[in-house]
Structure formats: C-alpha cells, structure tokens
Design an enzyme around this catalytic site. Sequence first.
Site, PDB file in Angstrom:
ATOM      1  N   ASP A   1      37.575  41.975  44.427  1.00 22.08           N
ATOM      2  CA  ASP A   1      38.685  41.629  43.535  1.00 22.08           C
ATOM      3  C   ASP A   1      40.026  41.831  44.247  1.00 22.08           C
ATOM      4  O   ASP A   1      40.302  42.905  44.775  1.00 22.08           O
ATOM      5  CB  ASP A   1      38.567  42.546  42.300  1.00 22.08           C
TER       6      ASP A   1
ATOM      7  N   HIS B   1      42.785  46.716  37.275  1.00 22.95           N
ATOM      8  CA  HIS B   1      42.386  46.271  38.611  1.00 22.95           C
ATOM      9  C   HIS B   1      42.773  47.290  39.675  1.00 22.95           C
ATOM     10  O   HIS B   1      43.795  47.976  39.566  1.00 22.95           O
ATOM     11  CB  HIS B   1      43.039  44.927  38.930  1.00 22.95           C
TER      12      HIS B   1
END
Length: 558
Positions: free
Chosen positions: A197, A371
């Site tokens: 990611d 994140h």
Amino acid sequence: MQLFKKNTNKIKVMALGGLNEIGKNMTLIEYKDEIIVIDAGLSFPEDEMLGVDIVIPDITYLLQNRDKVKGIFITHGHEDHIGALPYILKKLDVPVYGTMLSIGLIQVKLKEHKLSTAKLNVITPKQIVKLSNMSVEFIKNNHSIPGACSIAVHTDQGIIYHTGDFKIDLTPIDGDVMDLHRICELGQEGVLLLLADSTNVEKPGYTMSEKTVGAGLDDLFRTAGNSRIIVATFSSNIHRLQQIIDMAKKCNRKVAISGRSMVNVIGVARELGYLDIEDDMLVDLNDISKYDDSELVIITTGTQGEPMSALARMASSEHKKVEIRPGDLVIISAHPIPGNEKLISKVINLLFEKGARVVYNDLADIHVSGHASQEELKLINRMANPKFFMPVHGEYRMLKRHSELAQELGMPAENIFVMQTGQVLELDKNSAKVTNTVPIGNVLVDGLGVGDVGNIVLRDRKHLSEDGLMIVVVTISKEDGKVLAGPDIISRGFVYVRESEDLMDGAKTVIKEVLNECEEKNIKEWAYLKNNIKENLKEYLYTKTKRNPMILPIIMEV
C-alpha cells in the site's frame, strides 16, 4: 522434460485498477491455469466525467479467461475494494472470499442489486484457501475497518505477499493486533514479490493509533455543554463509531443515525458483533425533537462534502429531519480526500453561517489515517524481505516515492517495478520482468447504465455544459425540396433568446441561405443539408459570440 516445463512456468501479476489512481483497486495473480483476483473496488468520477456516478475496472481480461478465474479474495470492506463486485458478479460467476464484516457488507450491496446467487465464503485470519497451483492465506491487518487482512499467495515459485490497506496499530480499539509474527515467518520462508500500500508513503514517521482520536473526541464531548453534537465520519470506520458511541454513553446522550450507508453499515456491524451499542441508546431520527439538545448525538455521513450526503443536506437546509441550529457542535472526523477540498469547505462555510460551531481536523486531533506512513512501510519491507517489489494503491508520485523508499532500504532498483495499470509482470523464483499488457480501462456507471457512457458521450456532455445547445427545425417538401416551414430555432444553455433577437434573426438568415442554395442545386440529401446548416451556422455564431454551441439540425419531410 517435466523439469524444464516447471522452470519455464511464470507467475503473472497485473493490476486492472489501483495504480496511478486512488481507488478502483483490483489485482490479478495468474499461475498455470488459475487466476485469482484480489479486491474489486470502485472509484468516484473525476470532474470531467459529467453525470457519472461511479467508475469500475474493465474486466475484459477476466471474461476472456473466465474458466481460469477461481475466486475473488477481499482484503477489507471499503468501497474502493468491494464496490465493483455487484457489477462484476453479474458477468462472472465466481466465489468471493472475505472476513465476516467484509462479506456482511458485500451481502448488503448484492441485495440492493437483487443478486442472491453469489457464492460468498466467510474466512478467518490464518485460514488458507487451497487451489490446484496456488494457496491463498489471509493474515490479520490493522486498518480503519475491522476484518482487514493482507494476503499471501503461495506457489512453488515463491510467495506473493499483498499487504492490502494497512497501518501498524499497536493499540487498536478492538485489541486485535496485526499479525506481525506471521509476516516475519513469510520473510524467512522467502517472499518472492511484495505488493504494498502506497497511500501514505509521502508522510514521514508513523501513523497514529486510532486510540488517539478518543482523547480529542472526549475533550469535545465534555465541553459541549448543552449543545447538540453532530459527528460526521466515514460509515465504514467501525472503530471510530464505537468511540463516538462510548463518548455518548459516558455523557448520557442518545444516538441517532443519519445517512443510508451509515444505517446499513451500523446494522451489519451490530448484527455481526463488531459494534457494541445498547438498544435503549439508539433513537429514531424522526424522534429527535423529543429530546433536549444536551441529550443528543447525531452520527452522519458526508465527511467529503458530497452534495447529496446527509451533512451537505443539513448544511443547505434540505435535510427532511435535521436542521442545523445556532449552538450546534458539528465535528467532522475525517481528512478531505484529494480533490474534495472545495466541496467540504463549502459545507463548513454553510454550517458556520447557520451558527454552528464546526470542528474539523485542522482544529483538533479528531482523525487519524488508516494507512501506513514511511517508517511502517519500511518495517513491513524489512519483515517480508522480498526479492522483488511492486508498489500499489496510489497515484504515480506515491508509487515512485515508495520505490525510492525501498531503494533506501538497499533493494536494487532493477528489482523494483513501478507499474502501469494493465502491464503484466512475469516472474519466477529467479527473475522478473514486465512483458506485455492486458485490456484495461474505466467502465462508467451512470444510473442503471453500465459502460454505455464512453468518451464520445462525455465529450458531448462537456460540450453541452460549456457552450450549450441550438436546435434548428426545418420542414421541407418531399416532392420539390422547397421549405414549407421554419427555420425555427430552440436554444438551451447558449443565449437567452428573448434578449438576443438580432443574433437569432441572423442565424435564421444563414440557414435560409443554405436551404435556398441547396434548393437551386436540387440537393435533397438530408446528410448534406444538415452538414451545411451546421458548418455555416457554426461559423456565424462563433464570429458573433466566440462560442461553439452544439448544433442539432432536424429536417422533416411532408
């Protein structure tokens, strides 16, 4: 001979979405005669996609190889990872695998689309789905939604490890910590390719724990006094919702829910045990007038200023059940997604105009990302210790920065692949290279239409939105081609006809000249007539107005 064949087998890795963009995440892993799909997300339309509701990946490659597709494996239940499923499952009858909450949210979506035959499989972290040539392992993640997992795909060539969306949260709200131990084990076994990611790769340091939001919310709730509290947050952020509910209970306030997606997600999360709220704490939105402001918390959607969202409708006095009043405390617990800054700014201004006290992320610590930031991304890379690396989930600058981060850790540049959507990375235990491409693109969903809005339609919509429309209606004789009626002109979005009589008279004169010329030459072909009207009228209007409206000639014969 068999040994040679085994050595020439290549694993193919490709993305149909999620590279050089935020959202629309979909990754394919193909080995021998099997394809697995990781996630099937949507993205929201860009400004130039006028009238489009959502954007989903083009699955032409999957349809061309439908016999090879063995399943869709879902990392978590966010729209950018599950939103395309209802559209894909109508064309591709394959099983879907995900954790309990992910499958619960998918069921709600499929029910809305009247899809009842989908093969949905609930899995738990550490569970392995075995195929003929691959085994798919789910590994516990931390993210801004429960039930998030990373995925390890085991093959005889090596392990492909896909992080999914994640952050390393050592104090998660539910106490269920990311399985870092298993990732280290995979690193020891030998990860061939890491897909990680890239959303927060530009942010140094670590992403704060979700628990830190609680302190900021606690301060606001304690100092709210007799004000009604309205909290806008992402409907899928169950841990945030739990903290808001806990604060409400602590302050002896009831909770009302606004927004369809919020109602749906809270319903599923309560049913599956991910959200703890007592029945007597929940009140119907229709009954909020029965309570004092000091007794209420309203949880709503609309953190991104979406025009049709509950918070935006409250701000513009269009919500049927909630009206913003002076003294209300409105907490927007989210970061603006890039591109949405103007929308949310407009909503905040409207809320202030109505006398509300608005608290958003610039003013208090009421939101953290789901994140990983740079140090966490470095840690995952070190633990997985991959031979090859492919950054995913991000715009090009993010993918590029992630590749640089990997090089800072000592990974050779030739082992890092910053890919384009549709490019195919072929690899085996010894080598990796980008070979060819597969069909890709954006499928635009507009109302009930899927894929029927393309570049030509968007171009026409853009043309109409910028310059307007002029319709020319003429009736001619079938026998001799003489003009029997017209020309009549209808203008929409170009000029106000009543105040532009000279322009309209001039336009009619131009059309009459074209028709007279065609009549003299005995030209009766409609295509020729229409084209001449368009070209001559276009030139006249541009000379007079410096604008190019869309011109539609309509010719009728009697």
